[in-house]
Design a protein around this motif. Structure first.
Motif, PDB file in Angstrom:
ATOM      1  N   GLU A 102     -21.177 -25.855 -12.891  1.00 19.68           N
ATOM      2  CA  GLU A 102     -20.553 -25.664 -14.394  1.00 19.68           C
ATOM      3  C   GLU A 102     -21.015 -24.353 -14.851  1.00 19.68           C
ATOM      4  O   GLU A 102     -21.957 -23.909 -14.800  1.00 19.68           O
ATOM      5  CB  GLU A 102     -21.126 -26.700 -15.046  1.00 19.68           C
ATOM      6  CG  GLU A 102     -20.415 -27.173 -16.478  1.00 19.68           C
ATOM      7  CD  GLU A 102     -21.299 -28.354 -16.913  1.00 19.68           C
ATOM      8  OE1 GLU A 102     -21.419 -28.155 -18.375  1.00 19.68           O
ATOM      9  OE2 GLU A 102     -21.395 -29.361 -16.299  1.00 19.68           O
ATOM     10  N   ILE A 103     -19.739 -23.825 -15.682  1.00 14.89           N
ATOM     11  CA  ILE A 103     -19.917 -22.774 -16.478  1.00 14.89           C
ATOM     12  C   ILE A 103     -20.639 -22.846 -17.742  1.00 14.89           C
ATOM     13  O   ILE A 103     -20.526 -23.701 -18.352  1.00 14.89           O
ATOM     14  CB  ILE A 103     -18.657 -21.964 -16.534  1.00 14.89           C
ATOM     15  CG1 ILE A 103     -17.991 -21.812 -15.190  1.00 14.89           C
ATOM     16  CG2 ILE A 103     -18.794 -20.879 -17.684  1.00 14.89           C
ATOM     17  CD1 ILE A 103     -16.358 -21.325 -15.359  1.00 14.89           C
ATOM     18  N   SER A 104     -21.802 -22.033 -17.773  1.00 16.29           N
ATOM     19  CA  SER A 104     -22.866 -22.271 -19.067  1.00 16.29           C
ATOM     20  C   SER A 104     -22.099 -21.696 -20.221  1.00 16.29           C
ATOM     21  O   SER A 104     -21.256 -20.874 -20.077  1.00 16.29           O
ATOM     22  CB  SER A 104     -24.008 -21.451 -18.738  1.00 16.29           C
ATOM     23  OG  SER A 104     -23.850 -19.834 -18.644  1.00 16.29           O
ATOM     24  N   ARG A 105     -22.553 -22.081 -21.324  1.00 10.14           N
ATOM     25  CA  ARG A 105     -22.071 -21.343 -22.548  1.00 10.14           C
ATOM     26  C   ARG A 105     -21.954 -19.954 -22.742  1.00 10.14           C
ATOM     27  O   ARG A 105     -21.188 -19.372 -23.078  1.00 10.14           O
ATOM     28  CB  ARG A 105     -22.680 -21.981 -23.920  1.00 10.14           C
ATOM     29  CG  ARG A 105     -22.581 -23.450 -24.000  1.00 10.14           C
ATOM     30  CD  ARG A 105     -23.376 -24.102 -25.101  1.00 10.14           C
ATOM     31  NE  ARG A 105     -22.381 -23.777 -26.319  1.00 10.14           N
ATOM     32  CZ  ARG A 105     -22.861 -24.348 -27.538  1.00 10.14           C
ATOM     33  NH1 ARG A 105     -24.021 -25.104 -27.605  1.00 10.14           N
ATOM     34  NH2 ARG A 105     -22.186 -23.937 -28.532  1.00 10.14           N
ATOM     35  N   ARG A 106     -23.273 -19.374 -22.281  1.00 11.52           N
ATOM     36  CA  ARG A 106     -23.275 -17.904 -22.236  1.00 11.52           C
ATOM     37  C   ARG A 106     -22.468 -17.289 -21.341  1.00 11.52           C
ATOM     38  O   ARG A 106     -21.542 -16.127 -21.633  1.00 11.52           O
ATOM     39  CB  ARG A 106     -24.737 -17.404 -22.159  1.00 11.52           C
ATOM     40  CG  ARG A 106     -24.788 -15.889 -22.055  1.00 11.52           C
ATOM     41  CD  ARG A 106     -26.194 -15.438 -21.601  1.00 11.52           C
ATOM     42  NE  ARG A 106     -26.953 -15.771 -23.090  1.00 11.52           N
ATOM     43  CZ  ARG A 106     -28.467 -15.953 -23.138  1.00 11.52           C
ATOM     44  NH1 ARG A 106     -29.096 -15.787 -22.222  1.00 11.52           N
ATOM     45  NH2 ARG A 106     -28.791 -15.986 -24.500  1.00 11.52           N
ATOM     46  N   ARG A 107     -21.951 -17.946 -20.038  1.00  9.71           N
ATOM     47  CA  ARG A 107     -21.079 -17.164 -19.081  1.00  9.71           C
ATOM     48  C   ARG A 107     -19.763 -17.421 -19.865  1.00  9.71           C
ATOM     49  O   ARG A 107     -18.920 -16.726 -19.536  1.00  9.71           O
ATOM     50  CB  ARG A 107     -21.307 -17.979 -17.828  1.00  9.71           C
ATOM     51  CG  ARG A 107     -20.613 -17.573 -16.750  1.00  9.71           C
ATOM     52  CD  ARG A 107     -21.102 -16.414 -16.087  1.00  9.71           C
ATOM     53  NE  ARG A 107     -20.629 -16.433 -14.728  1.00  9.71           N
ATOM     54  CZ  ARG A 107     -19.768 -15.334 -14.070  1.00  9.71           C
ATOM     55  NH1 ARG A 107     -19.740 -14.102 -15.126  1.00  9.71           N
ATOM     56  NH2 ARG A 107     -19.323 -15.348 -12.918  1.00  9.71           N
ATOM     57  N   ALA A 108     -19.471 -18.457 -20.438  1.00 11.34           N
ATOM     58  CA  ALA A 108     -18.195 -18.786 -20.876  1.00 11.34           C
ATOM     59  C   ALA A 108     -17.839 -17.666 -22.098  1.00 11.34           C
ATOM     60  O   ALA A 108     -16.832 -17.103 -21.857  1.00 11.34           O
ATOM     61  CB  ALA A 108     -18.125 -20.014 -21.578  1.00 11.34           C
ATOM     62  N   ARG A 112     -14.602 -15.071 -21.619  1.00 17.03           N
ATOM     63  CA  ARG A 112     -13.542 -15.033 -22.731  1.00 17.03           C
ATOM     64  C   ARG A 112     -13.464 -13.749 -23.158  1.00 17.03           C
ATOM     65  O   ARG A 112     -12.502 -13.327 -23.387  1.00 17.03           O
ATOM     66  CB  ARG A 112     -14.064 -16.187 -23.838  1.00 17.03           C
ATOM     67  CG  ARG A 112     -12.789 -16.042 -25.044  1.00 17.03           C
ATOM     68  CD  ARG A 112     -13.045 -17.249 -25.908  1.00 17.03           C
ATOM     69  NE  ARG A 112     -14.714 -16.982 -26.465  1.00 17.03           N
ATOM     70  CZ  ARG A 112     -15.637 -17.750 -26.345  1.00 17.03           C
ATOM     71  NH1 ARG A 112     -15.673 -18.967 -25.649  1.00 17.03           N
ATOM     72  NH2 ARG A 112     -16.838 -17.378 -26.933  1.00 17.03           N
ATOM     73  N   SER A 113     -14.370 -13.068 -23.672  1.00 22.59           N
ATOM     74  CA  SER A 113     -14.506 -11.638 -24.007  1.00 22.59           C
ATOM     75  C   SER A 113     -13.805 -10.747 -22.764  1.00 22.59           C
ATOM     76  O   SER A 113     -13.129 -10.089 -23.205  1.00 22.59           O
ATOM     77  CB  SER A 113     -15.912 -11.198 -24.086  1.00 22.59           C
ATOM     78  OG  SER A 113     -15.926  -9.874 -24.508  1.00 22.59           O
TER      79      SER A 113
END
Length: 129
Positions: A102-108, A112-113
Motif C-alpha cells: 500500500e502507498i503511504s501518506r508521505r509517499r502519496a 501527487r507533487s
C-alpha cells in the motif's frame, strides 16, 4: 483640515484612485491553448490500491506522461480508467508500490507533487510551441 484628495495636488477623488490604478496594471491571462490539470490522491480504503485522479481541461490525455513518471517512481498501475467529458478528460489510476504494498501518506504526497510538476512542465512546453 484638508481632504486627502486635495493633498499633494491630487485631482482624483480617493475612491477613484483604486479603480484607476487597477486598470493601469495589466491582468495576467492564461492562454486558451494551455490546459490546466487537477490532481487528487485517495488513499486505499479497501484492498491495497490507491487512486490517483487527474482531471485535465482540453482533449489531451496525460496517460503516457503519468505512466512513464509512475514507472520511474517505482509505482505499478493496476488499472486505468479514462473518461471524456464536456469540460475535459478525467483519468483514474489505481496504483500500488512495485512490491504490491500500500502507498503511504508521505509517499502519496511525493507522487501527487511529482505528477503536478510533470503536468505543469507539459503545459509550459505546450505554451512555448
Amino acid at each position: 483640515m484638508m481632504d486627502s484628495s486635495e493633498q499633494d495636488g491630487c485631482s482624483a477623488p480617493v475612491a477613484d484612485l483604486g479603480t484607476s490604478r487597477a486598470s493601469a496594471v495589466p491582468q495576467r491571462r492564461r492562454s486558451n491553448a494551455m490546459t490546466t490539470s487537477e490532481v487528487r490522491f485517495s488513499a486505499a480504503k479497501t484492498g491495497r490500491t490507491s487512486l490517483l485522479e487527474v482531471t485535465t481541461t482540453g482533449r489531451r490525455s496525460v496517460l503516457d506522461r503519468v505512466r512513464g513518471l509512475l514507472f520511474r517512481l517505482g509505482v505499478q498501475i493496476v488499472q486505468v480508467e479514462s473518461l471524456v467529458r464536456e469540460e475535459g478528460i478525467f483519468e483514474r489510476f489505481e496504483i500500488v508500490e512495485d512490491d504490491g504494498a500500500e502507498i503511504s501518506r508521505r509517499r502519496a504526497a511525493v507522487i501527487r507533487s511529482a505528477v503536478r510538476k510533470a503536468l505543469r512542465a507539459r503545459n509550459a512546453q505546450d505554451a512555448a510551441a
